[in-house]
Write a protein that holds these residues in place. Sequence first.
Motif, PDB file in Angstrom:
ATOM      1  N   GLY A 192      14.980 -43.640  15.792  1.00 60.74           N
ATOM      2  CA  GLY A 192      16.290 -43.667  16.463  1.00 60.74           C
ATOM      3  C   GLY A 192      16.248 -44.599  17.663  1.00 60.74           C
ATOM      4  O   GLY A 192      16.887 -44.366  18.687  1.00 60.74           O
ATOM      5  N   TYR A 193      15.485 -45.675  17.524  1.00 60.24           N
ATOM      6  CA  TYR A 193      15.260 -46.610  18.629  1.00 60.24           C
ATOM      7  C   TYR A 193      15.330 -48.033  18.079  1.00 60.24           C
ATOM      8  O   TYR A 193      14.812 -48.302  16.986  1.00 60.24           O
ATOM      9  N   GLN A 194      15.952 -48.937  18.819  1.00 56.46           N
ATOM     10  CA  GLN A 194      16.146 -50.308  18.325  1.00 56.46           C
ATOM     11  C   GLN A 194      14.812 -51.060  18.173  1.00 56.46           C
ATOM     12  O   GLN A 194      13.999 -51.085  19.114  1.00 56.46           O
TER      13      GLN A 194
ATOM     14  N   TYR B 103      14.078 -51.759  10.009  1.00 60.45           N
ATOM     15  CA  TYR B 103      15.052 -50.662   9.895  1.00 60.45           C
ATOM     16  C   TYR B 103      14.348 -49.339   9.592  1.00 60.45           C
ATOM     17  O   TYR B 103      14.774 -48.280  10.049  1.00 60.45           O
ATOM     18  N   HIS B 104      13.279 -49.421   8.830  1.00 65.15           N
ATOM     19  CA  HIS B 104      12.504 -48.212   8.540  1.00 65.15           C
ATOM     20  C   HIS B 104      12.000 -47.597   9.853  1.00 65.15           C
ATOM     21  O   HIS B 104      12.150 -46.389  10.089  1.00 65.15           O
ATOM     22  N   LEU B 105      11.435 -48.422  10.711  1.00 59.97           N
ATOM     23  CA  LEU B 105      10.948 -47.932  12.009  1.00 59.97           C
ATOM     24  C   LEU B 105      12.115 -47.467  12.883  1.00 59.97           C
ATOM     25  O   LEU B 105      12.052 -46.422  13.544  1.00 59.97           O
TER      26      LEU B 105
ATOM     27  N   TYR C 234      21.939 -42.956  14.883  1.00 57.23           N
ATOM     28  CA  TYR C 234      20.617 -43.099  14.261  1.00 57.23           C
ATOM     29  C   TYR C 234      20.029 -44.488  14.432  1.00 57.23           C
ATOM     30  O   TYR C 234      18.859 -44.711  14.127  1.00 57.23           O
ATOM     31  N   ASN C 235      20.827 -45.454  14.886  1.00 58.50           N
ATOM     32  CA  ASN C 235      20.284 -46.790  15.146  1.00 58.50           C
ATOM     33  C   ASN C 235      19.849 -46.973  16.602  1.00 58.50           C
ATOM     34  O   ASN C 235      19.436 -48.075  16.983  1.00 58.50           O
ATOM     35  N   GLY C 236      19.994 -45.941  17.402  1.00 62.78           N
ATOM     36  CA  GLY C 236      19.543 -46.042  18.792  1.00 62.78           C
ATOM     37  C   GLY C 236      20.309 -47.066  19.608  1.00 62.78           C
ATOM     38  O   GLY C 236      19.759 -47.675  20.531  1.00 62.78           O
ATOM     39  N   HIS C 237      21.606 -47.245  19.325  1.00 61.38           N
ATOM     40  CA  HIS C 237      22.374 -48.238  20.095  1.00 61.38           C
ATOM     41  C   HIS C 237      22.550 -47.821  21.547  1.00 61.38           C
ATOM     42  O   HIS C 237      22.963 -48.644  22.371  1.00 61.38           O
ATOM     43  N   TRP C 238      22.252 -46.562  21.848  1.00 60.48           N
ATOM     44  CA  TRP C 238      22.305 -46.131  23.253  1.00 60.48           C
ATOM     45  C   TRP C 238      21.416 -47.042  24.122  1.00 60.48           C
ATOM     46  O   TRP C 238      21.672 -47.268  25.298  1.00 60.48           O
TER      47      TRP C 238
ATOM     48  N   LYS D   2      32.950 -39.698  26.180  1.00 59.13           N
ATOM     49  CA  LYS D   2      31.902 -39.151  27.059  1.00 59.13           C
ATOM     50  C   LYS D   2      31.016 -38.141  26.327  1.00 59.13           C
ATOM     51  O   LYS D   2      29.788 -38.164  26.457  1.00 59.13           O
ATOM     52  N   GLU D   3      31.618 -37.240  25.524  1.00 62.26           N
ATOM     53  CA  GLU D   3      30.791 -36.211  24.875  1.00 62.26           C
ATOM     54  C   GLU D   3      29.802 -36.841  23.893  1.00 62.26           C
ATOM     55  O   GLU D   3      28.689 -36.360  23.711  1.00 62.26           O
ATOM     56  N   GLN D   4      30.182 -37.972  23.271  1.00 64.05           N
ATOM     57  CA  GLN D   4      29.271 -38.641  22.360  1.00 64.05           C
ATOM     58  C   GLN D   4      28.171 -39.361  23.144  1.00 64.05           C
ATOM     59  O   GLN D   4      27.007 -39.363  22.753  1.00 64.05           O
ATOM     60  N   ARG D   5      28.538 -39.937  24.276  1.00 63.46           N
ATOM     61  CA  ARG D   5      27.511 -40.605  25.102  1.00 63.46           C
ATOM     62  C   ARG D   5      26.458 -39.582  25.545  1.00 63.46           C
ATOM     63  O   ARG D   5      25.271 -39.862  25.546  1.00 63.46           O
ATOM     64  N   ASP D   6      26.927 -38.390  25.894  1.00 58.71           N
ATOM     65  CA  ASP D   6      25.981 -37.339  26.303  1.00 58.71           C
ATOM     66  C   ASP D   6      25.040 -36.979  25.157  1.00 58.71           C
ATOM     67  O   ASP D   6      23.837 -36.805  25.350  1.00 58.71           O
ATOM     68  N   LEU D   7      25.620 -36.892  23.954  1.00 60.33           N
ATOM     69  CA  LEU D   7      24.804 -36.569  22.770  1.00 60.33           C
ATOM     70  C   LEU D   7      23.726 -37.632  22.538  1.00 60.33           C
ATOM     71  O   LEU D   7      22.559 -37.323  22.295  1.00 60.33           O
ATOM     72  N   CYS D   8      24.152 -38.901  22.600  1.00 60.00           N
ATOM     73  CA  CYS D   8      23.204 -39.995  22.346  1.00 60.00           C
ATOM     74  C   CYS D   8      22.132 -40.046  23.426  1.00 60.00           C
ATOM     75  O   CYS D   8      20.961 -40.289  23.142  1.00 60.00           O
ATOM     76  N   ASP D   9      22.558 -39.793  24.651  1.00 56.27           N
ATOM     77  CA  ASP D   9      21.604 -39.807  25.761  1.00 56.27           C
ATOM     78  C   ASP D   9      20.540 -38.731  25.548  1.00 56.27           C
ATOM     79  O   ASP D   9      19.329 -38.974  25.684  1.00 56.27           O
ATOM     80  N   LYS D  10      21.003 -37.548  25.184  1.00 57.95           N
ATOM     81  CA  LYS D  10      20.089 -36.414  24.991  1.00 57.95           C
ATOM     82  C   LYS D  10      19.128 -36.639  23.825  1.00 57.95           C
ATOM     83  O   LYS D  10      17.958 -36.267  23.887  1.00 57.95           O
ATOM     84  N   GLY D  11      19.634 -37.285  22.784  1.00 57.23           N
ATOM     85  CA  GLY D  11      18.812 -37.470  21.588  1.00 57.23           C
ATOM     86  C   GLY D  11      17.934 -38.711  21.660  1.00 57.23           C
ATOM     87  O   GLY D  11      17.313 -39.086  20.666  1.00 57.23           O
ATOM     88  N   TYR D  12      17.897 -39.357  22.803  1.00 60.07           N
ATOM     89  CA  TYR D  12      17.247 -40.666  22.901  1.00 60.07           C
ATOM     90  C   TYR D  12      15.867 -40.562  23.545  1.00 60.07           C
ATOM     91  O   TYR D  12      15.701 -39.979  24.613  1.00 60.07           O
ATOM     92  N   GLN D  13      14.883 -41.145  22.891  1.00 57.16           N
ATOM     93  CA  GLN D  13      13.516 -41.041  23.422  1.00 57.16           C
ATOM     94  C   GLN D  13      12.756 -42.333  23.101  1.00 57.16           C
ATOM     95  O   GLN D  13      12.599 -42.679  21.924  1.00 57.16           O
ATOM     96  N   ALA D  14      12.298 -43.014  24.131  1.00 55.55           N
ATOM     97  CA  ALA D  14      11.507 -44.233  23.886  1.00 55.55           C
ATOM     98  C   ALA D  14      10.114 -43.839  23.410  1.00 55.55           C
ATOM     99  O   ALA D  14       9.532 -42.899  23.945  1.00 55.55           O
ATOM    100  N   PRO D  15       9.582 -44.544  22.416  1.00 57.10           N
ATOM    101  CA  PRO D  15       8.199 -44.238  22.008  1.00 57.10           C
ATOM    102  C   PRO D  15       7.216 -44.759  23.047  1.00 57.10           C
ATOM    103  O   PRO D  15       7.495 -45.769  23.714  1.00 57.10           O
ATOM    104  N   THR D  16       6.081 -44.101  23.186  1.00 53.93           N
ATOM    105  CA  THR D  16       5.016 -44.670  24.030  1.00 53.93           C
ATOM    106  C   THR D  16       4.296 -45.718  23.182  1.00 53.93           C
ATOM    107  O   THR D  16       4.449 -45.752  21.947  1.00 53.93           O
ATOM    108  N   ARG D  17       3.462 -46.518  23.826  1.00 55.14           N
ATOM    109  CA  ARG D  17       2.686 -47.536  23.096  1.00 55.14           C
ATOM    110  C   ARG D  17       1.818 -46.892  22.026  1.00 55.14           C
ATOM    111  O   ARG D  17       1.724 -47.354  20.898  1.00 55.14           O
TER     112      ARG D  17
END
Length: 402
Positions: free
Chosen positions: A354-356, A347-349, A283-287, A298-313
């Motif tokens: 889920g992004y640093q 931290y709220h953001l 949930y902290n987006g450390h990916w 590896k299975e956790q890295r795959d999970l984090c990769d899949k759940g990871y999305q950069a916000p647009t501007r």
Amino acid sequence: MKNLNVISEDEKKSFDPLLQNIIAYRKSGLSLNHIIGCSLDCAYCVRHFFDNFEMKEPQMLCSDEEAVNQLVNHQFFIPNVTPLQLFNRATDPFLTDVKKHTHEVLRRLDGMGLTNQVLVITRAKVTKEDMELLEQLKNLHVSLLVTYSGITDVRIEPIAKNGITVHSIETIARYKTRTKLILYWRPIVVGWNDDPASFERVFWMARYADAIVYTGYYHRPENHAYLKSMGIPVPYGDFARRKFLPNELENRIFEAYKNSGLTVPLFRKTSCGVAYAHRVPDYNGHWGVNELCDICPKEQRDLCDKGYQAPTRDEFQKLLDVYNYDTPFLIEDGHVWTEGLGEERRYHLQHTLGYQIWDIEKPHFKNQHGRSPFGHEQTKENEAWYEDIKRQFTNDIKKEDD
Ligand code: SF4
């Protein structure tokens, strides 16, 4: 077991303002602390920072009902999203007089159907009855993070002498099903518990856990003065805001872990251990700080990769508008630079996306993993990178202003 009474407003006013405020946002979650005071006497305790170390008897600042009410109506609270922490600032949630409130708060939150992650950090006595209550919860995702450092010097950790924590780990492991157990290996300090025998003690207990999270220690004037008065050596120089964990020590931790043959995974970050235990993306987006992930399964890295999305501007600006936050920002691969928001709003953001979310004045340098600079070589490459970021950030603000 004693009943804790709620103290008067006048008594409350004598406490550090940070303690009077029962809800605070920390990196690992929104933290509820309506009970303060602890009898465990760990010499390095963060209660030194709030001038609260001498309060050995827990005191209640408000009722559980009022505390839960404040929490779920807090501006930072998002149902089913915001990670929560319970009694992690100034008491231990499983002290004899505190545990009934720990269970009551969890029962109330769970009864609302909330599925948030809840981190409960303890080193005190967790019994079979405690586990039965925890296992009755239906919705919350609860992790017990049991602090076990392998330290045997009772001046540093008086609780080490009677095996209470060891017994708690064994009990939790025996009775847990939906509750997760994290071996919280901390603080690791040069000269205190960095010898092979201490490492072995930790690895032996870690066999029971779903994950291991290791970390260093906060070295600040307040706890240093106490350690010094007890004749306990601290091998670090300057004080710092972030935790101390020198690179050389971290390398020895990896080496010892590799040789231990343990199959329970080791994590650098608390939220990563929790995420792995519950099989969800961090949930902290450390990916986005991908150098942290080289020790992750590896299975956790795959999970984090899949759940990871950069916000647009556009998306990020909209979120700032929704929360009424004002900051210039620069989105980079893995993190967003901001300015002057303060930790809580960042931290709220961060937990919303889920992004640093970083502050331009508090850079995270490559290979330092968010630790204090002590024991980490500052490279020319790091310095040049930071100069360049600051330049880009300032140019971006200028462009926005034009
Ligand atoms: S993949 Fe990286 S971010 Fe995800 S849990 Fe593992 S270490 Fe953390």
